[in-house]
Design a protein around this motif. Structure first.
Motif, PDB file in Angstrom:
ATOM      1  N   HIS A 168       0.343   5.994  -2.205  1.00  8.97           N
ATOM      2  CA  HIS A 168       0.688   5.953  -3.161  1.00  8.97           C
ATOM      3  C   HIS A 168      -0.796   4.425  -4.253  1.00  8.97           C
ATOM      4  O   HIS A 168      -0.599   3.936  -3.505  1.00  8.97           O
ATOM      5  CB  HIS A 168       1.871   4.719  -3.161  1.00  8.97           C
ATOM      6  CG  HIS A 168       2.890   4.552  -4.555  1.00  8.97           C
ATOM      7  ND1 HIS A 168       2.650   3.665  -5.317  1.00  8.97           N
ATOM      8  CD2 HIS A 168       3.187   5.753  -5.372  1.00  8.97           C
ATOM      9  CE1 HIS A 168       2.992   3.485  -6.477  1.00  8.97           C
ATOM     10  NE2 HIS A 168       3.414   4.645  -6.544  1.00  8.97           N
ATOM     11  N   LEU A 169      -1.302   5.195  -5.045  1.00 11.94           N
ATOM     12  CA  LEU A 169      -2.147   4.084  -5.474  1.00 11.94           C
ATOM     13  C   LEU A 169      -1.957   3.594  -6.460  1.00 11.94           C
ATOM     14  O   LEU A 169      -0.826   3.811  -7.304  1.00 11.94           O
ATOM     15  CB  LEU A 169      -3.482   5.854  -5.398  1.00 11.94           C
ATOM     16  CG  LEU A 169      -3.720   6.435  -5.123  1.00 11.94           C
ATOM     17  CD1 LEU A 169      -5.079   6.773  -5.174  1.00 11.94           C
ATOM     18  CD2 LEU A 169      -4.354   5.803  -3.972  1.00 11.94           C
ATOM     19  N   PRO A 211      -7.614  -4.634  -2.479  1.00 11.45           N
ATOM     20  CA  PRO A 211      -7.830  -3.147  -2.567  1.00 11.45           C
ATOM     21  C   PRO A 211      -8.525  -2.653  -1.559  1.00 11.45           C
ATOM     22  O   PRO A 211      -9.223  -3.066  -0.416  1.00 11.45           O
ATOM     23  CB  PRO A 211      -9.049  -3.410  -3.753  1.00 11.45           C
ATOM     24  CG  PRO A 211      -9.095  -5.126  -4.001  1.00 11.45           C
ATOM     25  CD  PRO A 211      -8.459  -5.664  -2.686  1.00 11.45           C
ATOM     26  N   TYR A 212      -8.765  -1.321  -1.734  1.00 12.09           N
ATOM     27  CA  TYR A 212      -8.728  -0.582  -0.554  1.00 12.09           C
ATOM     28  C   TYR A 212      -8.201  -0.275   0.713  1.00 12.09           C
ATOM     29  O   TYR A 212      -8.949   0.223   1.680  1.00 12.09           O
ATOM     30  CB  TYR A 212     -10.314  -0.249  -0.932  1.00 12.09           C
ATOM     31  CG  TYR A 212     -10.591   0.629  -2.230  1.00 12.09           C
ATOM     32  CD1 TYR A 212     -10.408   1.184  -2.377  1.00 12.09           C
ATOM     33  CD2 TYR A 212     -11.217  -0.568  -3.269  1.00 12.09           C
ATOM     34  CE1 TYR A 212     -10.700   1.971  -3.825  1.00 12.09           C
ATOM     35  CE2 TYR A 212     -11.711  -0.691  -4.149  1.00 12.09           C
ATOM     36  CZ  TYR A 212     -11.156   1.059  -4.932  1.00 12.09           C
ATOM     37  OH  TYR A 212     -11.880   1.236  -6.269  1.00 12.09           O
ATOM     38  N   GLN A 213      -7.362  -1.294   0.740  1.00 13.68           N
ATOM     39  CA  GLN A 213      -6.696  -1.438   2.480  1.00 13.68           C
ATOM     40  C   GLN A 213      -5.111  -0.764   2.842  1.00 13.68           C
ATOM     41  O   GLN A 213      -5.080  -1.469   1.444  1.00 13.68           O
ATOM     42  CB  GLN A 213      -6.489  -2.641   2.742  1.00 13.68           C
ATOM     43  CG  GLN A 213      -7.794  -3.523   2.682  1.00 13.68           C
ATOM     44  CD  GLN A 213      -8.026  -3.737   3.606  1.00 13.68           C
ATOM     45  OE1 GLN A 213      -8.131  -3.809   4.681  1.00 13.68           O
ATOM     46  NE2 GLN A 213      -9.804  -3.394   3.748  1.00 13.68           N
ATOM     47  N   LEU A 214      -5.257   0.381   3.450  1.00 10.42           N
ATOM     48  CA  LEU A 214      -3.835   0.758   3.214  1.00 10.42           C
ATOM     49  C   LEU A 214      -3.214   0.585   4.241  1.00 10.42           C
ATOM     50  O   LEU A 214      -3.783  -0.382   5.247  1.00 10.42           O
ATOM     51  CB  LEU A 214      -4.460   2.377   3.893  1.00 10.42           C
ATOM     52  CG  LEU A 214      -4.647   3.301   3.828  1.00 10.42           C
ATOM     53  CD1 LEU A 214      -5.335   4.806   4.376  1.00 10.42           C
ATOM     54  CD2 LEU A 214      -4.149   4.477   2.639  1.00 10.42           C
ATOM     55  N   HIS A 215      -1.908   0.230   3.434  1.00 13.96           N
ATOM     56  CA  HIS A 215      -0.508  -0.257   4.729  1.00 13.96           C
ATOM     57  C   HIS A 215       0.733   0.498   4.091  1.00 13.96           C
ATOM     58  O   HIS A 215       1.385   1.178   3.097  1.00 13.96           O
ATOM     59  CB  HIS A 215       0.029  -1.519   2.689  1.00 13.96           C
ATOM     60  CG  HIS A 215      -1.399  -2.892   2.949  1.00 13.96           C
ATOM     61  ND1 HIS A 215      -1.641  -3.327   3.599  1.00 13.96           N
ATOM     62  CD2 HIS A 215      -2.578  -2.780   2.057  1.00 13.96           C
ATOM     63  CE1 HIS A 215      -2.501  -4.165   3.423  1.00 13.96           C
ATOM     64  NE2 HIS A 215      -2.999  -3.762   2.178  1.00 13.96           N
ATOM     65  N   ARG A 216       0.988   0.939   5.659  1.00 15.10           N
ATOM     66  CA  ARG A 216       2.176   2.053   5.405  1.00 15.10           C
ATOM     67  C   ARG A 216       3.423   0.695   5.016  1.00 15.10           C
ATOM     68  O   ARG A 216       3.431  -0.423   5.528  1.00 15.10           O
ATOM     69  CB  ARG A 216       1.907   2.478   6.812  1.00 15.10           C
ATOM     70  CG  ARG A 216       0.993   2.834   7.802  1.00 15.10           C
ATOM     71  CD  ARG A 216       0.713   4.619   7.300  1.00 15.10           C
ATOM     72  NE  ARG A 216       2.163   5.326   7.831  1.00 15.10           N
ATOM     73  CZ  ARG A 216       2.179   5.165   8.938  1.00 15.10           C
ATOM     74  NH1 ARG A 216       0.478   6.077   9.682  1.00 15.10           N
ATOM     75  NH2 ARG A 216       3.821   6.679   8.936  1.00 15.10           N
ATOM     76  N   VAL A 217       3.874   1.902   4.896  1.00 19.51           N
ATOM     77  CA  VAL A 217       5.569   1.277   4.214  1.00 19.51           C
ATOM     78  C   VAL A 217       6.887   1.900   4.859  1.00 19.51           C
ATOM     79  O   VAL A 217       7.038   2.504   5.813  1.00 19.51           O
ATOM     80  CB  VAL A 217       5.501   1.529   3.086  1.00 19.51           C
ATOM     81  CG1 VAL A 217       4.277   1.021   1.684  1.00 19.51           C
ATOM     82  CG2 VAL A 217       6.328   3.072   2.701  1.00 19.51           C
ATOM     83  N   MET A 275      -2.005   1.991  -1.354  1.00 26.03           N
ATOM     84  CA  MET A 275      -3.214   0.975  -1.253  1.00 26.03           C
ATOM     85  C   MET A 275      -3.494   0.464  -2.796  1.00 26.03           C
ATOM     86  O   MET A 275      -2.906   1.820  -4.105  1.00 26.03           O
ATOM     87  CB  MET A 275      -4.478   2.053  -0.724  1.00 26.03           C
ATOM     88  CG  MET A 275      -5.451   1.602  -0.923  1.00 26.03           C
ATOM     89  SD  MET A 275      -6.997   3.127  -1.237  1.00 26.03           S
ATOM     90  CE  MET A 275      -6.144   3.693   0.035  1.00 26.03           C
ATOM     91  N   SER A 276      -4.257  -0.284  -3.415  1.00 26.34           N
ATOM     92  CA  SER A 276      -4.692  -0.880  -4.576  1.00 26.34           C
ATOM     93  C   SER A 276      -6.152  -0.766  -4.423  1.00 26.34           C
ATOM     94  O   SER A 276      -6.754  -0.320  -3.696  1.00 26.34           O
ATOM     95  CB  SER A 276      -4.268  -2.302  -5.118  1.00 26.34           C
ATOM     96  OG  SER A 276      -5.224  -2.616  -4.154  1.00 26.34           O
ATOM     97  N   ILE A 277      -6.327   0.081  -6.387  1.00 22.33           N
ATOM     98  CA  ILE A 277      -7.964   0.426  -6.104  1.00 22.33           C
ATOM     99  C   ILE A 277      -8.152  -0.078  -7.527  1.00 22.33           C
ATOM    100  O   ILE A 277      -7.065  -0.653  -8.291  1.00 22.33           O
ATOM    101  CB  ILE A 277      -7.695   2.288  -6.507  1.00 22.33           C
ATOM    102  CG1 ILE A 277      -6.640   2.484  -7.057  1.00 22.33           C
ATOM    103  CG2 ILE A 277      -7.451   2.239  -5.037  1.00 22.33           C
ATOM    104  CD1 ILE A 277      -7.178   4.411  -8.133  1.00 22.33           C
ATOM    105  N   LEU A 302     -13.486   4.668  -2.334  1.00 20.28           N
ATOM    106  CA  LEU A 302     -11.817   5.575  -2.543  1.00 20.28           C
ATOM    107  C   LEU A 302     -12.065   6.889  -1.480  1.00 20.28           C
ATOM    108  O   LEU A 302     -11.897   6.592  -0.618  1.00 20.28           O
ATOM    109  CB  LEU A 302     -11.483   5.630  -3.883  1.00 20.28           C
ATOM    110  CG  LEU A 302     -10.318   6.682  -3.584  1.00 20.28           C
ATOM    111  CD1 LEU A 302      -8.810   5.894  -2.913  1.00 20.28           C
ATOM    112  CD2 LEU A 302      -9.930   7.048  -4.916  1.00 20.28           C
ATOM    113  N   GLU A 303     -13.635   7.441  -1.823  1.00 22.09           N
ATOM    114  CA  GLU A 303     -13.520   8.357  -1.094  1.00 22.09           C
ATOM    115  C   GLU A 303     -13.614   7.054   0.985  1.00 22.09           C
ATOM    116  O   GLU A 303     -13.359   8.477   2.015  1.00 22.09           O
ATOM    117  CB  GLU A 303     -14.975   8.436  -1.564  1.00 22.09           C
ATOM    118  CG  GLU A 303     -15.268  10.099  -0.131  1.00 22.09           C
ATOM    119  CD  GLU A 303     -16.272  11.145  -0.871  1.00 22.09           C
ATOM    120  OE1 GLU A 303     -16.538  11.697  -0.588  1.00 22.09           O
ATOM    121  OE2 GLU A 303     -16.566  10.881  -1.507  1.00 22.09           O
TER     122      GLU A 303
END
Length: 152
Positions: free
Chosen positions: A77-78, A85-91, A133-135, A142-143
């Motif tokens: 979910h972006l 930014p650009y850190q994945l956080h599991r929910v 993830m915030s972008i 992102l890639e």
């Protein structure tokens, strides 16, 4: 254009068989914010016009060849902006339920709340991992982030 297979933007179809959730993209078009359209003109194939909110509507360029459907293995979910930014956080499960509820709200508005839809939301929340993830629309970053995550 970078070798990724674009499946869907904001809207897609989900179907469930005995073992898999399958996602199917809807469109060969995109609606881009003015900021993204200016920063990444390569996204604009055939321009179709401007929306009432000043977003650029266009057909995807021919270099983008999305697949029609694929097995859904996870959702990211972006959102624009954010503290990391650009850190994945599991929910967790409760936030997964909320994200699926918001995502499927247009379907609920269109067809009403059916027991099958409630069962689908419950199934999705328990079987399909979601990360946030915030972008800031740095597509190279992102890639890099998504590639590193997928290689784990």
């Amino acid at each position: 254009m970078r070798g990724w297979q674009l499946l869907a933007d904001d809207r897609c179809f989900l179907t469930v068989d005995e073992r898999n959730v399958v996602v199917s993209g809807l469109y060969r078009t995109a609606i881009l914010t003015d900021h993204v359209a200016r920063k990444h003109p390569e996204f604009i194939g055939e321009p179709l016009g401007v929306t009432h909110t000043n977003k650029v509507a266009c057909r995807l360029p021919t270099a983008v060849s999305p697949v029609s459907d694929s097995r859904l293995r996870g959702v990211v979910h972006l959102s624009a902006g954010g503290v990391s930014p650009y850190q994945l956080h599991r929910v967790g499960l409760s936030e997964c339920l909320r994200i699926w509820q918001v995502t499927l709200f247009p379907t609920v508005q269109a067809i009403g709340l059916h027991p099958e839809l409630l069962a689908l939301v419950s199934h999705l929340a328990q079987t399909i991992p979601i990360a946030r993830m915030s972008i800031d629309w740095d597509l190279d970053q992102l890639e890099k982030t998504m590639t590193a995550h997928l290689e784990r």
